[in-house]
Structure formats: C-alpha cells, structure tokens
Enzyme design. Structure first.
Site, PDB file in Angstrom:
ATOM      1  N   CYS A 410      11.387 -20.242  45.926  1.00 29.04           N
ATOM      2  CA  CYS A 410      11.803 -19.823  47.263  1.00 29.04           C
ATOM      3  C   CYS A 410      11.699 -21.000  48.212  1.00 29.04           C
ATOM      4  O   CYS A 410      10.687 -21.700  48.227  1.00 29.04           O
ATOM      5  CB  CYS A 410      10.881 -18.725  47.777  1.00 29.04           C
ATOM      6  SG  CYS A 410      11.170 -17.152  46.993  1.00 29.04           S
ATOM      7  N   GLN A 485      18.101 -15.913  40.553  1.00 27.95           N
ATOM      8  CA  GLN A 485      17.065 -14.918  40.261  1.00 27.95           C
ATOM      9  C   GLN A 485      17.193 -13.762  41.256  1.00 27.95           C
ATOM     10  O   GLN A 485      16.995 -13.957  42.456  1.00 27.95           O
ATOM     11  CB  GLN A 485      15.680 -15.561  40.371  1.00 27.95           C
ATOM     12  CG  GLN A 485      14.573 -14.635  39.891  1.00 27.95           C
ATOM     13  CD  GLN A 485      13.195 -15.209  40.131  1.00 27.95           C
ATOM     14  OE1 GLN A 485      12.870 -15.609  41.250  1.00 27.95           O
ATOM     15  NE2 GLN A 485      12.380 -15.255  39.095  1.00 27.95           N
ATOM     16  N   TYR A 567       6.279  -8.307  42.377  1.00 30.08           N
ATOM     17  CA  TYR A 567       7.365  -7.776  43.215  1.00 30.08           C
ATOM     18  C   TYR A 567       7.820  -6.416  42.650  1.00 30.08           C
ATOM     19  O   TYR A 567       7.245  -5.939  41.662  1.00 30.08           O
ATOM     20  CB  TYR A 567       8.502  -8.805  43.319  1.00 30.08           C
ATOM     21  CG  TYR A 567       8.014 -10.067  44.009  1.00 30.08           C
ATOM     22  CD1 TYR A 567       7.607 -10.037  45.340  1.00 30.08           C
ATOM     23  CD2 TYR A 567       7.882 -11.264  43.313  1.00 30.08           C
ATOM     24  CE1 TYR A 567       7.106 -11.177  45.968  1.00 30.08           C
ATOM     25  CE2 TYR A 567       7.381 -12.405  43.930  1.00 30.08           C
ATOM     26  CZ  TYR A 567       6.991 -12.345  45.258  1.00 30.08           C
ATOM     27  OH  TYR A 567       6.478 -13.449  45.874  1.00 30.08           O
ATOM     28  N   ARG A 615      12.359 -12.550  34.051  1.00 33.12           N
ATOM     29  CA  ARG A 615      11.036 -13.170  34.211  1.00 33.12           C
ATOM     30  C   ARG A 615       9.981 -12.067  34.272  1.00 33.12           C
ATOM     31  O   ARG A 615      10.136 -11.095  35.027  1.00 33.12           O
ATOM     32  CB  ARG A 615      10.980 -14.050  35.465  1.00 33.12           C
ATOM     33  CG  ARG A 615       9.592 -14.631  35.688  1.00 33.12           C
ATOM     34  CD  ARG A 615       9.555 -15.724  36.745  1.00 33.12           C
ATOM     35  NE  ARG A 615       9.859 -17.028  36.160  1.00 33.12           N
ATOM     36  CZ  ARG A 615       9.501 -18.198  36.718  1.00 33.12           C
ATOM     37  NH1 ARG A 615       8.851 -18.226  37.870  1.00 33.12           N
ATOM     38  NH2 ARG A 615       9.802 -19.336  36.133  1.00 33.12           N
ATOM     39  N   ARG A 709       6.982 -27.185  40.406  1.00 31.64           N
ATOM     40  CA  ARG A 709       6.436 -28.231  41.290  1.00 31.64           C
ATOM     41  C   ARG A 709       6.778 -29.642  40.838  1.00 31.64           C
ATOM     42  O   ARG A 709       7.081 -30.488  41.696  1.00 31.64           O
ATOM     43  CB  ARG A 709       4.932 -28.027  41.448  1.00 31.64           C
ATOM     44  CG  ARG A 709       4.622 -26.793  42.298  1.00 31.64           C
ATOM     45  CD  ARG A 709       3.202 -26.346  42.135  1.00 31.64           C
ATOM     46  NE  ARG A 709       2.915 -26.023  40.757  1.00 31.64           N
ATOM     47  CZ  ARG A 709       1.693 -25.879  40.257  1.00 31.64           C
ATOM     48  NH1 ARG A 709       0.648 -26.025  41.030  1.00 31.64           N
ATOM     49  NH2 ARG A 709       1.517 -25.584  38.984  1.00 31.64           N
TER      50      ARG A 709
HETATM   51  C1  LIG Z   1       7.388 -23.233  46.518  1.00 31.50           C
HETATM   52  C2  LIG Z   1       7.436 -22.304  45.347  1.00 31.50           C
HETATM   53  C3  LIG Z   1       8.266 -21.210  45.387  1.00 31.50           C
HETATM   54  C4  LIG Z   1       8.357 -20.359  44.288  1.00 31.50           C
HETATM   55  N1  LIG Z   1       9.250 -19.336  44.287  1.00 31.50           N
HETATM   56  C5  LIG Z   1       9.457 -18.608  43.168  1.00 31.50           C
HETATM   57  C6  LIG Z   1      10.522 -17.686  43.074  1.00 31.50           C
HETATM   58  O1  LIG Z   1      11.339 -17.570  43.953  1.00 31.50           O
HETATM   59  N2  LIG Z   1      10.615 -16.952  41.944  1.00 31.50           N
HETATM   60  C7  LIG Z   1       9.751 -17.104  40.901  1.00 31.50           C
HETATM   61  O2  LIG Z   1       9.865 -16.410  39.891  1.00 31.50           O
HETATM   62  N3  LIG Z   1       8.766 -18.011  40.955  1.00 31.50           N
HETATM   63  C8  LIG Z   1       8.615 -18.773  42.045  1.00 31.50           C
HETATM   64  N4  LIG Z   1       7.667 -19.748  42.059  1.00 31.50           N
HETATM   65  C9  LIG Z   1       6.882 -19.980  40.859  1.00 31.50           C
HETATM   66  C10 LIG Z   1       7.525 -21.080  40.019  1.00 31.50           C
HETATM   67  O3  LIG Z   1       8.817 -20.765  39.592  1.00 31.50           O
HETATM   68  C11 LIG Z   1       6.664 -21.402  38.791  1.00 31.50           C
HETATM   69  O4  LIG Z   1       6.630 -20.274  37.981  1.00 31.50           O
HETATM   70  C12 LIG Z   1       5.264 -21.827  39.151  1.00 31.50           C
HETATM   71  O5  LIG Z   1       5.266 -22.725  40.255  1.00 31.50           O
HETATM   72  C13 LIG Z   1       4.571 -22.502  37.985  1.00 31.50           C
HETATM   73  O6  LIG Z   1       5.313 -23.606  37.533  1.00 31.50           O
HETATM   74  P1  LIG Z   1       4.901 -25.144  37.867  1.00 31.50           P
HETATM   75  O7  LIG Z   1       3.512 -25.317  37.352  1.00 31.50           O
HETATM   76  O8  LIG Z   1       5.912 -25.955  37.123  1.00 31.50           O
HETATM   77  O9  LIG Z   1       4.981 -25.301  39.349  1.00 31.50           O
HETATM   78  C14 LIG Z   1       7.555 -20.582  43.166  1.00 31.50           C
HETATM   79  C15 LIG Z   1       6.707 -21.684  43.158  1.00 31.50           C
HETATM   80  C16 LIG Z   1       6.643 -22.552  44.211  1.00 31.50           C
HETATM   81  C17 LIG Z   1       5.753 -23.754  44.132  1.00 31.50           C
END
Ligand SMILES: Cc1cc2nc3c(=O)[nH]c(=O)nc-3n(C[C@H](O)[C@H](O)[C@H](O)COP(=O)(O)O)c2cc1C
Ligand SMILES: Cc1cc2nc3c(=O)[nH]c(=O)nc-3n(C[C@H](O)[C@H](O)[C@H](O)COP(=O)(O)OP(=O)(O)OC[C@H]3O[C@@H](n4cnc5c(N)ncnc54)[C@H](O)[C@@H]3O)c2cc1C
Length: 750
Positions: A410, A485, A567, A615, A709
């Site tokens: 997001c 998504q 959600y 997911r 990230r």
């Molecule tokens: C800023 C931000 C926004 C996120 N928004 C979503 C989202 O819209 N939908 C979702 O399923 N996960 C969302 N996530 C989770 C990420 O998709 C991911 O599952 C989570 O950050 C772990 O992965 P990483 O360790 O590579 O960051 C968000 C994560 C971050 C950091």
C-alpha cells in the site's frame, strides 16, 4: 576450592581440564557411572569454528584431538537410485570413545580425580564443594532434582532413531534416503577413523511400526536395517553400542544455575544430531564457564555471567537444530522430489547453508543443480544454465521471465481511490528494475473496503482508466507482468495512513461503518464493525465482481485475492475473528465458505487464460488461531477452487499476534503447502537478497519469491542480482536506455 563434576562425558571431562588449568590448586573430582572405555554412540563431528575455540582453551587437547581426526569434504546423498555428491564442506570427526580417552588422559595428567563406576545418587556427598558442575547428560538427575529452579522442558521428536556403527568406511558424510513398502527411512553416516563409520538410522513412527521395529529386538531391528541398506553397506554388518530405537528429546532450561550448582552440555540443552553440535555445545559451555569463573569475583556472579554469555548461542543453535530435525521428521513430503531437489532441500534445511554457500564450496555441484533446474523449468537449451531465480515460470497464459515478484505494498497515495503519478513511478521503476511480476497494492473493491483514505480502488471506471495508464507503461516499457491485489479491509478499515498512525481509527466525520464476520473491534480503541448479514455478503461479492471486471479492462495479467493479514476475507478464515453461529462460522470448511463464494465469483468473471493468486495468513501467531491442520485444509480448498498459486504470508489477524521473525521466516509454510498438497506457491517475508531467492526456488520451497521492503530500498534489485551473479541473459536484461549501467558497476581490475 573444591569442585565436583557429575558426569564424565565430553562436557564434564573438558570442563575439568580447563578448571584445573585455571585453578591448579582446586580439588576436582569427576564422578562417572560408566567404566572409562564404556560409552554410548560412535563418532562425533566437529566444525572448524569449534576447533578454534578448543585450541585457544587448551592447545594440548586440541593437538591430540586433531591428531585423531578423520577429515572429509564431501556430502553424498543416495536417493531414488542416484548418488549426488557436493563438496567443500570441511568436516572432521573422531570416535566418541577416543575423544573421551584423550580428555581422561588430560584430566589425569593435570591431577583431576576421576571416579569411574560411581553413580551419583544425590549431591549430599558434595556438601562441602564450592561448585558442582552438572554435566550428567540428557537425563540429568541433578536437573530433575531442582526442576523447580531450572524449569526444564523436554520435547520428544516424532521420529525414531538408532545410533549404530559399521566397518563400511564411507568416504563422505553420507545420507541415504530409501523408501520401501513400510515407509521412508534415512541414514546419517560418516567416517570417524580409518575403518569405522557412524550409521544412524531414522524413520517416522508410522513407518517404524509398519516395519514391525516396535516389536523386534534390537538385533532383529539391526538385521532389518542391514537388509534395507545392503547396497550401501557393501557386505559389512551394522554394530550396536548400547543402541536402542528412541525419539530425540529437545531439552531446554529456563535457568542453568542454582546456588553453587551449574548445568552444562546436554543437561542444560540438547541439539538434534542432524546438525552434529551437541558435543560442540557441551565443550563450548565448558570454555565459557571457566572463563567466567576466572573473570568474576564470586561464584554466583560467574554462573550468571556464564549464562549471559551462552544462552543466545545455545538458543540459536537449538532453533536451527529444531528446523533440521523437523525436516527429517517430515521428509515424506519430499518423497517425489527429483534427487537434485531432495539434496538441495536437505542441505539448506536449517538456513545455515544457502545456495550461494554451496556454490562457493562446490561450483561444479551447483552448476549441475542449475542445469537440472533449468531443464525442469523448460530452458534446458540455455548454456550456461541460469541461476534458478532467472528461470521462467508459467501460470495459465501468463509467462514470467524470472521468479522475482514485487510484493503488494500500500502506498496510501491515491485520491478517492484513483492512483496517480506516484503509483506510475513506483510500479514503473520496479518494472524497469527487472522483477518478473509486480503485484500492485491492496486495492479496495469499494470505498468502504479501503483501509485508509489514501488506498487505491477499483470501483469506478475512473479508477480503471488510471490503472490502465500504469499497466500499459509496464507492458510497453518492460518485460514484467503486473497483477493487482483485490481486497476489502473489513474491521481494519477506516484507519489512518501508515505514517499517521498504523491501524489508528479515523476521526468522526471521516470514518465509515465497518463490516466483519463478527461484531468484534480490532482493538479497544477501534470502532465495532457490523456483523455481515446475507445482503452484505451479496453486496461485497458484487463489488469483487465489479472490481474484477474493471481490472480486466485495465489489462492486469493476474488478480491476487487478499485473504491475509486480518482483512475481511481473512477475518472469516481465522477462528480468532470469526465467531459466527451460522453456516459461515465454526469448522474451517464453514469459515472458508464466504471467501470461496467471493473467489468463485472472481474466477467466473476473470478471463480463463489469466491466473488468480490468493494471499493467505498461514498462521495467526496467536493462541487459538488457525491450526496447521486447518491451514492444509484452506490450501486444499483453494486448490479445488482452481486457484493457480498461493501467496503464503502470515499474521496481521489480531494485535496481540507474536510473529517469530527471522530470515525467510514464512518460507516453511510455503514449503508445507507446496509439497504437501502439490500446488505452486509464492513465498514472502524477509527474503533479503538473490541468495535467498535462489535458495528458496532451487530447493522447491516455493515457485516465486515476493520481496517487499527490499524493493523499496532498491527497485533494481533483480537486475543487480543478475549482474552480481554474472548472468547476462534475457531474464535480467537491462532496459536499452540503461544499458551502460553495468559498466559503471564493474570494479576496475587490478
Ligand atoms: C509499506 C508496506 C505496505 C504493504 N502493503 C501490503 C498490501 O497492500 N498487501 C499485502 O498483502 N501486503 C502488504 N504489505 C506486506 C508485504 O507485501 C510483505 O508481505 C511484507 O512486507 C513482508 O515482506 P518483506 O520482508 O519482503 O518486506 C506491505 C508492506 C509494507 C512494508
Ligand atoms: C545419535 C546421536 C548422534 C550424535 N552425534 C553427534 C555428533 O556428531 N557431534 C556432536 O557434537 N554431538 C553429537 N551428538 C550429541 C552428543 O552425544 C551430546 O550432545 C554430547 O555427548 C553431550 O555431552 P555431555 O557431556 O553434556 O553429556 P554426555 O555425553 O551424555 O555425558 C554425560 C555423562 O554423565 C554420566 N552420568 C549421567 N548421570 C550420572 C550419574 N547420576 N552419576 C554418574 N554419572 C552420570 C553418563 O554416563 C555420561 O557419561 C549425538 C547424539 C546422538 C544421540
């Protein structure tokens, strides 16, 4: 100073050597129930790191131990009629009996009093000792006598094993994985002198019972193993040494000392033999304890410093050992793997070894692995074969050029649900940066389905037009595919943007009515949602269908249905958030009913050739949450609903969830789903770099890796990964405009 040491295993003897060196005037007595040459087990393995510590602590022991070592570099895995060798591992080992002999000799030379064939029944006879070291092994009586203080937990494993020896001298650390009508059996064998090898046979309890091993004598069981492993034993018999079929027990203690009593080695903590570190841990405890006693003014202070110095190392090792243990306990899941994948899955099981470690240790072995992986990914013709992350992957009509996915994130930057320039640049630059698939952020199916006022939407035609601009850019300017998504925030909606206070409710005037399966707020300060009735459900299904149709017109290649992170749809799935009494609550089948109704409606409105991902939160990380058995049912139901790939995330269900973070920490859930029910998965969560991606993909723990990230920090991480691995093929081709980039990254020679 008077010191009593209970137990003359590696821990007890080595601590006595070090204590006598540090405190030559101390009177040290070791009490051991066995005779000097009478011990269980066969060989023990050491790593280079442990040896370094032993050398610094007592060079004499080090010299004698290393003189007795057998050295080897290779790991051979026998599976499905093949033997795969990987090299460069650098092991050394010796007979447990020889190790004890060396330590006993050293104790005697230094003046330690060794009392063999003496059972320590109680510590009363050491009433005058200043210090009592309890090195009395896994069944420690001392620990049990003071269990109210040490607070031990003993967790039995689910497999059965027996520790045997053989004069078949294996050249390498040898794993043999063999199935028969009774089940799957595995052997961990390694040489430890010039004529003998350790030979541990392990199997799950069901196979063990089917084989009748529970009813056989030890000798009959050994004969069974000799028949089963006859091809590898080469005519040599198996030998016993106090051997029996047992379950490995993991011992942990909350405290390691009490008054003047201190636990070391297996008495305090055990580590599954598949990572061969129990002796190392016991000897390193000894080093640390004596070090603390030398440093601190008082014995209690030293015992507390010893714990502080050791607990983290022990906990880390126990965690890795637990993962390794579980891999072997659940090996049946990989029964249908090709030998190449079985080997890399096994080698990388505890995350201590990765794809790149293996490449550095044995490039030829990894080249063979890459060749096999490329062939099964349909690109056998590419020479040299690409790293696994740069192989293509197909879901229905969508072909991805590599296995890297931009995880949905997001951006909280939409206006009334309409995405704009920010999203174009955000997604556009990740597309130019080489990811095979981008999944656009959670995009609401209705205004009420948004998390925040800044969330993207797909509920008006204007939204579709704005998305189309981005999708067209991605398709025109890159080889990436792009999905969206679809989500509904449920009770987590009507909240502030990430940087304004994550999950904090909007003030009155801006807030809207929330929906959820049950009328339970997210947290105390959150608004109470309305428990959905049938009309709400029908309306939400209609909203999903509308969003799907707009997504189709906008040109997205994939839809991901968001059933994770607490959600709306996730709220139906988790027992923590769904307390409904009707047919939409109760069993997991009933809790999945509404999410599946949504999914089926989306599938029916989405073109046949375009794939759907879902997911999920594989665990709630909270007591009373989704169970492992329910997770498998969820995955089976999704598979039956023709979902093409499950994107396996976790948590977000309740504020009190306590995730166990770590590198690639959600990957085991993906592994379980992919290999237990046989469907593609996407792994996500702390997958930090290309080495992790290759490790996860090559080992069959997932088909795609989503990174969130890391992509924020570096949109070009996929292209950079290609460069860093000397891969120059089409799966990581730079945009023409950026062609000169790599010349600036190349370090000047010399
Ligand atoms: C800023 C931000 C926004 C996120 N928004 C979503 C989202 O819209 N939908 C979702 O399923 N996960 C969302 N996530 C989770 C990420 O998709 C991911 O599952 C989570 O950050 C772990 O992965 P990483 O360790 O590579 O960051 C968000 C994560 C971050 C950091
Ligand atoms: C199948 C298997 C394979 C293994 N392979 C390896 C390996 O390759 N590498 C590795 O590092 N580790 C290995 N281990 C682990 C290793 O054996 C232990 O972690 C290690 O022996 C721990 O040392 P310790 O001194 O703490 O305990 P122990 O070696 O168990 O010694 C405890 C001693 O205390 C004595 N004792 C107990 N109670 C009393 C009493 N009341 N009175 C008198 N004496 C008593 C016992 O007789 C024993 O000699 C393996 C373990 C198993 C089960």
């Amino acid at each position: 100073m008077k010191i009593a040491v209970i137990g003359g295993g590696p821990g007890g003897l080595f601590v006595s050597v070090l204590l006598k060196r540090a405190f030559p005037d101390a009177a040290i007595t070791v009490v051991e129930r066995n005779r000097p040459d009478d011990t269980f087990g066969w060989g023990v393995v050491f790593s280079k790191e442990t040896l370094g510590n032993i050398e610094a602590a007592d060079p004499e022991c080090f010299a004698r131990i290393t003189e007795a070592f057998a050295y080897w570099n290779d790991i051979d895995t026998h599976f499905a009629g093949r033997v795969i060798r990987s090299g460069g591992h650098g092991f050394c080992g010796l007979a447990r009996r020889r190790l004890l002999q060396i330590l006993q000799e050293r104790c005697t030379e230094l003046g330690v009093n060794l009392r063999f064939e003496t059972e320590c029944e109680s510590l009363d006879e050491f009433a005058d000792a200043d210090l009592i070291v309890a090195a009395d092994g896994i069944n420690s009586k001392v620990r049990e006598a003071h269990k109210d203080v040490f607070k031990p937990t003993v967790e039995p494993g689910t497999a059965k094993f027996i520790w045997l020896g053989t004069h078949r001298r294996f050249e390498a650390f040898t794993f043999i994985i063999r199935g028969n009508d009774d089940g799957l059996f595995q052997v961990h064998a390694y040489p430890f002198d010039d004529k003998t090898s350790t030979f541990i046979v392990e199997t799950d309890e069901a196979s063990w019972r089917r084989a009748g091993l529970d009813k056989m004598s030890v000798d009959e069981g050994v004969a069974y193993c000799e028949r089963l492993f006859a091809p590898e034993l080469d005519g040599q018999p198996l030998m016993t040494n106090k051997s029996a079929w047992i379950s490995f027990r993991t011992v942990k203690c909350e405290a390691w000392s009490h008054d003047r009593i201190v636990l070391i080695g297996d008495a305090a903590h055990t580590a599954h033999f598949s990572i061969g570190s129990g002796t190392k841990l016991a000897m390193e405890d000894a080093i640390s304890l004596v070090d603390a006693l030398g440093r601190e003014e008082t014995i209690p202070a030293a015992l507390s410093a010893y714990y502080d110095a050791r607990w983290l190392d022990a906990a880390k090792l126990q965690r890795a050992a637990g993962v390794s243990q579980r891999w072997f306990e659940e090996i049946g899941r990989y029964r249908n793997f090709d030998p190449e994948q079985m080997v890399v899955s096994m080698m990388t099981r505890s995350k201590q070894v990765t794809y790149d470690n293996l490449r550095m240790r044995d490039p030829e072995y990894v080249a063979g692995l890459d060749r096999w992986f490329a062939a099964q990914a349909g690109v056998a013709e590419i020479e040299p074969p690409p790293p696994p992350m740069f192989t293509p992957f197909k879901l229905r009509g969508m072909e991805l050029r590599n296995r890297v996915v931009l995880s949905p994130m997001c951006m909280y930057s939409a206006e009334e649900g309409t995405v704009g320039d920010w999203h174009l640049v955000h997604l556009g630059s990740r597309a130019l940066g080489g990811a095979g698939l981008l999944i656009a952020e959670m995009t609401a199916v209705s205004a009420e389905g948004r998390i925040t006022l800044g969330c993207a939407g797909l509920y008006t035609s204007e939204h579709g037009v704005a998305w189309r601009r981005i999708v067209d850019f991605v398709h025109r300017e890159s080889a990436a595919k792009i999905g969206v998504q679809l989500g509904h925030a449920g009770r987590k909606g009507s909240a502030k943007r990430l940087w304004e206070g994550m999950n904090d409710p909007l003030p009155e005037g801006q807030a809207w009515q929330l929906l959820a399966p049950s009328a339970m707020p997210w947290s105390q300060g959150s608004p109470t949602p309305k428990a959905m009735d049938r009309a709400d459900m029908d309306r939400v299904i209609g909203e999903y269908v509308r969003a799907t149709e707009i997504a189709c017109i906008a040109g997205f290649d994939l839809i991901e249905v968001h059933m994770a992170h607490g959600y709306l749809l996730a709220e139906f799935i988790s027992p923590l958030t769904n307390h409904r009494q009707d047919e939409y609550g109760g069993s997991i089948e009933d809790r999945m009913r509404f999410p599946l109704e949504v999914l089926n409606a989306v599938r029916a409105s989405w073109p046949e050739e375009r794939p759907i991902s879902v997911r999920i939160s594989a665990t709630d990380w909270a007591r009373g949450g989704l169970t492992e058995a329910e997770l498998i049912k969820v995955a089976r139901l999704l598979k039956a609903a023709e979902v093409d790939i499950i994107d396996v995330s976790t948590g977000g269900t309740v504020p009190e969830g306590e995730p166990l973070y770590g590198r690639m920490f959600q990957v085991p859930f993906s592994d379980r789903i992919r290999n237990e029910i046989g469907m593609p998965t996407m792994a996500v969560g702390n997958i930090q770099d290309w080495d992790h991606v290759n490790t996860v993909i090559a080992s069959g723990r997932a088909d795609l890796c989503a990174l969130a990230r890391p992509h924020l920090a570096d949109p070009y991480l996929t292209l950079r990964a290609g460069f860093e691995q000397d891969y120059e093929g089409p799966a990581a081709a730079w945009p023409l405009q950026y062609g000169p980039a790599t010349s600036s990254m190349r370090k000047p020679k010399g």
